[in-house]
Design a protein around this motif. Structure first.
Motif, PDB file in Angstrom:
ATOM      1  N   ARG A  13     104.846 -42.339 112.910  1.00 33.89           N
ATOM      2  CA  ARG A  13     105.778 -43.467 113.067  1.00 33.89           C
ATOM      3  C   ARG A  13     107.079 -43.224 112.285  1.00 33.89           C
ATOM      4  O   ARG A  13     108.182 -43.342 112.847  1.00 33.89           O
ATOM      5  CB  ARG A  13     105.125 -44.768 112.571  1.00 33.89           C
ATOM      6  N   VAL A  14     106.943 -42.860 111.017  1.00 36.80           N
ATOM      7  CA  VAL A  14     108.128 -42.689 110.169  1.00 36.80           C
ATOM      8  C   VAL A  14     109.032 -41.575 110.708  1.00 36.80           C
ATOM      9  O   VAL A  14     110.256 -41.733 110.781  1.00 36.80           O
ATOM     10  CB  VAL A  14     107.691 -42.403 108.715  1.00 36.80           C
ATOM     11  N   LEU A  15     108.441 -40.453 111.077  1.00 40.83           N
ATOM     12  CA  LEU A  15     109.283 -39.351 111.572  1.00 40.83           C
ATOM     13  C   LEU A  15     109.863 -39.675 112.948  1.00 40.83           C
ATOM     14  O   LEU A  15     111.025 -39.354 113.228  1.00 40.83           O
ATOM     15  CB  LEU A  15     108.491 -38.044 111.590  1.00 40.83           C
ATOM     16  N   SER A  16     109.102 -40.355 113.808  1.00 38.14           N
ATOM     17  CA  SER A  16     109.658 -40.762 115.112  1.00 38.14           C
ATOM     18  C   SER A  16     110.861 -41.658 114.906  1.00 38.14           C
ATOM     19  O   SER A  16     111.918 -41.472 115.537  1.00 38.14           O
ATOM     20  CB  SER A  16     108.603 -41.530 115.923  1.00 38.14           C
ATOM     21  N   GLU A  17     110.713 -42.654 114.037  1.00 36.06           N
ATOM     22  CA  GLU A  17     111.826 -43.585 113.811  1.00 36.06           C
ATOM     23  C   GLU A  17     112.990 -42.876 113.117  1.00 36.06           C
ATOM     24  O   GLU A  17     114.165 -43.183 113.383  1.00 36.06           O
ATOM     25  CB  GLU A  17     111.321 -44.807 113.034  1.00 36.06           C
ATOM     26  N   GLY A  18     112.692 -41.902 112.263  1.00 39.13           N
ATOM     27  CA  GLY A  18     113.752 -41.112 111.639  1.00 39.13           C
ATOM     28  C   GLY A  18     114.527 -40.317 112.675  1.00 39.13           C
ATOM     29  O   GLY A  18     115.772 -40.328 112.691  1.00 39.13           O
ATOM     30  N   PHE A  19     113.829 -39.638 113.564  1.00 34.11           N
ATOM     31  CA  PHE A  19     114.522 -38.875 114.622  1.00 34.11           C
ATOM     32  C   PHE A  19     115.334 -39.813 115.517  1.00 34.11           C
ATOM     33  O   PHE A  19     116.470 -39.496 115.897  1.00 34.11           O
ATOM     34  CB  PHE A  19     113.518 -38.064 115.450  1.00 34.11           C
ATOM     35  N   LEU A  20     114.773 -40.969 115.854  1.00 33.79           N
ATOM     36  CA  LEU A  20     115.518 -41.915 116.699  1.00 33.79           C
ATOM     37  C   LEU A  20     116.784 -42.384 115.993  1.00 33.79           C
ATOM     38  O   LEU A  20     117.865 -42.418 116.598  1.00 33.79           O
ATOM     39  CB  LEU A  20     114.628 -43.121 117.050  1.00 33.79           C
ATOM     40  N   ARG A  21     116.667 -42.730 114.699  1.00 35.09           N
ATOM     41  CA  ARG A  21     117.845 -43.198 113.950  1.00 35.09           C
ATOM     42  C   ARG A  21     118.923 -42.136 113.896  1.00 35.09           C
ATOM     43  O   ARG A  21     120.103 -42.429 113.823  1.00 35.09           O
ATOM     44  CB  ARG A  21     117.445 -43.581 112.518  1.00 35.09           C
ATOM     45  N   LYS A  22     118.526 -40.864 113.926  1.00 35.58           N
ATOM     46  CA  LYS A  22     119.504 -39.783 113.826  1.00 35.58           C
ATOM     47  C   LYS A  22     119.986 -39.331 115.207  1.00 35.58           C
ATOM     48  O   LYS A  22     120.605 -38.269 115.350  1.00 35.58           O
ATOM     49  CB  LYS A  22     118.917 -38.631 113.009  1.00 35.58           C
ATOM     50  N   GLY A  23     119.659 -40.123 116.225  1.00 35.98           N
ATOM     51  CA  GLY A  23     120.257 -39.916 117.544  1.00 35.98           C
ATOM     52  C   GLY A  23     119.435 -39.092 118.510  1.00 35.98           C
ATOM     53  O   GLY A  23     119.894 -38.797 119.613  1.00 35.98           O
ATOM     54  N   GLY A 124     101.528 -18.694 120.828  1.00 35.53           N
ATOM     55  CA  GLY A 124     102.850 -18.731 121.461  1.00 35.53           C
ATOM     56  C   GLY A 124     103.798 -19.731 120.804  1.00 35.53           C
ATOM     57  O   GLY A 124     104.991 -19.743 121.087  1.00 35.53           O
ATOM     58  N   ALA A 125     103.268 -20.588 119.934  1.00 33.52           N
ATOM     59  CA  ALA A 125     104.102 -21.590 119.258  1.00 33.52           C
ATOM     60  C   ALA A 125     104.641 -21.014 117.956  1.00 33.52           C
ATOM     61  O   ALA A 125     104.128 -20.028 117.433  1.00 33.52           O
ATOM     62  CB  ALA A 125     103.282 -22.842 118.983  1.00 33.52           C
ATOM     63  N   GLN A 126     105.694 -21.645 117.444  1.00 36.11           N
ATOM     64  CA  GLN A 126     106.303 -21.188 116.188  1.00 36.11           C
ATOM     65  C   GLN A 126     106.114 -22.288 115.154  1.00 36.11           C
ATOM     66  O   GLN A 126     106.942 -23.200 115.043  1.00 36.11           O
ATOM     67  CB  GLN A 126     107.782 -20.879 116.413  1.00 36.11           C
ATOM     68  N   LEU A 127     104.997 -22.222 114.440  1.00 35.27           N
ATOM     69  CA  LEU A 127     104.676 -23.293 113.499  1.00 35.27           C
ATOM     70  C   LEU A 127     105.437 -23.152 112.190  1.00 35.27           C
ATOM     71  O   LEU A 127     105.582 -22.040 111.668  1.00 35.27           O
ATOM     72  CB  LEU A 127     103.161 -23.320 113.218  1.00 35.27           C
ATOM     73  N   VAL A 128     105.893 -24.289 111.687  1.00 33.76           N
ATOM     74  CA  VAL A 128     106.574 -24.332 110.388  1.00 33.76           C
ATOM     75  C   VAL A 128     105.978 -25.488 109.593  1.00 33.76           C
ATOM     76  O   VAL A 128     106.002 -26.638 110.038  1.00 33.76           O
ATOM     77  CB  VAL A 128     108.092 -24.540 110.536  1.00 33.76           C
ATOM     78  N   LYS A 129     105.427 -25.180 108.439  1.00 34.60           N
ATOM     79  CA  LYS A 129     104.892 -26.243 107.570  1.00 34.60           C
ATOM     80  C   LYS A 129     106.042 -27.004 106.953  1.00 34.60           C
ATOM     81  O   LYS A 129     106.975 -26.411 106.395  1.00 34.60           O
ATOM     82  CB  LYS A 129     104.082 -25.602 106.433  1.00 34.60           C
ATOM     83  N   ALA A 130     105.996 -28.338 107.030  1.00 37.55           N
ATOM     84  CA  ALA A 130     107.033 -29.170 106.387  1.00 37.55           C
ATOM     85  C   ALA A 130     106.516 -30.596 106.288  1.00 37.55           C
ATOM     86  O   ALA A 130     105.618 -30.989 107.042  1.00 37.55           O
ATOM     87  CB  ALA A 130     108.337 -29.147 107.182  1.00 37.55           C
ATOM     88  N   PHE A 131     107.036 -31.352 105.367  1.00 42.75           N
ATOM     89  CA  PHE A 131     106.698 -32.763 105.150  1.00 42.75           C
ATOM     90  C   PHE A 131     105.272 -32.960 104.632  1.00 42.75           C
ATOM     91  O   PHE A 131     104.834 -34.104 104.501  1.00 42.75           O
ATOM     92  CB  PHE A 131     106.857 -33.598 106.445  1.00 42.75           C
ATOM     93  N   SER A 132     104.547 -31.893 104.350  1.00 38.29           N
ATOM     94  CA  SER A 132     103.127 -32.049 104.002  1.00 38.29           C
ATOM     95  C   SER A 132     102.916 -32.483 102.557  1.00 38.29           C
ATOM     96  O   SER A 132     101.846 -32.966 102.221  1.00 38.29           O
ATOM     97  CB  SER A 132     102.388 -30.724 104.254  1.00 38.29           C
ATOM     98  N   CYS A 133     103.927 -32.318 101.692  1.00 35.92           N
ATOM     99  CA  CYS A 133     103.707 -32.549 100.258  1.00 35.92           C
ATOM    100  C   CYS A 133     104.480 -33.755  99.744  1.00 35.92           C
ATOM    101  O   CYS A 133     104.873 -33.800  98.578  1.00 35.92           O
ATOM    102  CB  CYS A 133     104.054 -31.302  99.453  1.00 35.92           C
ATOM    103  N   VAL A 134     104.642 -34.763 100.623  1.00 36.68           N
ATOM    104  CA  VAL A 134     105.287 -36.007 100.188  1.00 36.68           C
ATOM    105  C   VAL A 134     104.723 -37.142 101.040  1.00 36.68           C
ATOM    106  O   VAL A 134     104.307 -36.919 102.185  1.00 36.68           O
ATOM    107  CB  VAL A 134     106.825 -35.916 100.334  1.00 36.68           C
ATOM    108  N   GLY A 135     104.700 -38.341 100.488  1.00 34.46           N
ATOM    109  CA  GLY A 135     104.199 -39.486 101.248  1.00 34.46           C
ATOM    110  C   GLY A 135     105.153 -39.883 102.356  1.00 34.46           C
ATOM    111  O   GLY A 135     106.369 -39.637 102.284  1.00 34.46           O
ATOM    112  N   SER A 136     104.598 -40.512 103.377  1.00 37.85           N
ATOM    113  CA  SER A 136     105.407 -40.856 104.548  1.00 37.85           C
ATOM    114  C   SER A 136     106.606 -41.736 104.187  1.00 37.85           C
ATOM    115  O   SER A 136     107.673 -41.609 104.790  1.00 37.85           O
ATOM    116  CB  SER A 136     104.539 -41.552 105.599  1.00 37.85           C
ATOM    117  N   ALA A 137     106.454 -42.593 103.185  1.00 36.01           N
ATOM    118  CA  ALA A 137     107.537 -43.531 102.836  1.00 36.01           C
ATOM    119  C   ALA A 137     108.795 -42.808 102.361  1.00 36.01           C
ATOM    120  O   ALA A 137     109.885 -43.380 102.384  1.00 36.01           O
ATOM    121  CB  ALA A 137     107.057 -44.506 101.769  1.00 36.01           C
ATOM    122  N   LEU A 138     108.651 -41.550 101.932  1.00 37.72           N
ATOM    123  CA  LEU A 138     109.797 -40.810 101.388  1.00 37.72           C
ATOM    124  C   LEU A 138     110.254 -39.673 102.303  1.00 37.72           C
ATOM    125  O   LEU A 138     111.111 -38.876 101.927  1.00 37.72           O
ATOM    126  CB  LEU A 138     109.440 -40.242 100.010  1.00 37.72           C
TER     127      LEU A 138
END
Ligand SMILES: NC(=O)c1ccc[n+]([C@@H]2O[C@H](COP(=O)([O-])OP(=O)(O)OC[C@H]3O[C@@H](n4cnc5c(N)ncnc54)[C@H](OP(=O)(O)O)[C@@H]3O)[C@@H](O)[C@H]2O)c1
Length: 213
Positions: A13-23, A124-138
């Protein structure tokens, strides 16, 4: 940009709304699209909902934000839809067992990581670890004393890491690129460290910062 976000939890939810807010435009994926009906209406015309495979196919970039124990199955359900795409992997391999003295248990060992397992599942995908070491609120535009916190990222494709680093910059993060996928063996346990103050003192409002001279 079209973003597929796999996951109906707080991170999705948080990342979806973040991407939407950023256009950007977002399709969230789930086993049960009906449960996101209200969210889709509230989120506006650039928000969509579908199955995991539909959201994976929709995104020019894909965010994986599902329960760690289900992540391999969800990647499998997306099939070839992830081929050639950058997949931001937010997941942590948290075991079912309750924390011990505030310390989470993982179902992976120290010389293994969920990111590496997922990369093997979707070569075939290009995985990148990110956002895993912080709570969703931040995760989006964190406001903390001391300036921008640091997000640690890794993955086998250099260009994919750069793409995610550029996105993280727009989300308010400094980025520490730790190289190939094996670095997830060190990044994923930061989740355990991050959670300890929370479990011990209900203190969840913090993020890591790497300091240099
Ligand atoms: N919460 C945080 O603050 C935070 C911070 C950093 C990293 N993370 C990591 O980010 C990931 C998402 O966390 P979250 O708290 O947002 O949500 P979560 O409760 O860990 O996961 C919810 C998602 O997992 C899917 N799921 C659960 N069991 C499944 C199964 N058996 N098969 C297929 N899908 C299944 C659900 O699918 P349906 O939609 O179909 O129900 C839902 O989309 C986790 O790996 C977590 O460790 C979380």
């Amino acid at each position: 940009m079209k973003v597929g976000v796999l996951g109906t939890g707080e991170v999705g939810r948080v990342l979806s709304e973040g991407f939407l807010r950023k256009g950007h435009e977002v399709m969230r994926g789930t086993r049960d699209p009906a449960k996101l009906k209200e969210w889709r209406h509230a989120a506006g015309h650039r928000a969509r909902v579908g199955s995991f495979a539909e959201a994976a196919a929709y995104g020019a970039i894909v965010v994986l934000a599902v329960k760690g124990a289900a992540a391999e199955a969800v990647i499998g359900a997306c099939g070839s839809a992830l081929d050639g795409k950058v997949v931001i992997d937010t997941t942590n391999p948290i075991a079912e067992a309750p924390p011990t003295a505030g310390v989470l248990s993982f179902f992976t060992g120290p010389n293994d990581s969920l990111l590496e397992r997922l990369q093997r599942k979707a070569p075939g995908a290009q995985l990148v670890k990110a956002f895993s070491c912080v709570g969703s609120a931040l995760m989006v535009d964190p406001k903390l004393k001391g300036g921008r916190p640091t997000m640690f990222i890794c993955g086998d494709e250099t260009a994919a890491r750069q793409h995610v680093a550029d996105l993280l910059d727009t989300f308010g993060w400094d980025v520490e690129d730790l190289g190939a996928a094996a670095a997830a063996r060190a990044i994923e346990p930061l989740c355990m460290l991050w959670c300890i103050p929370g479990f011990l003192r209900s203190d969840w409002a913090h993020a890591f910062k790497l300091l240099r001279p």
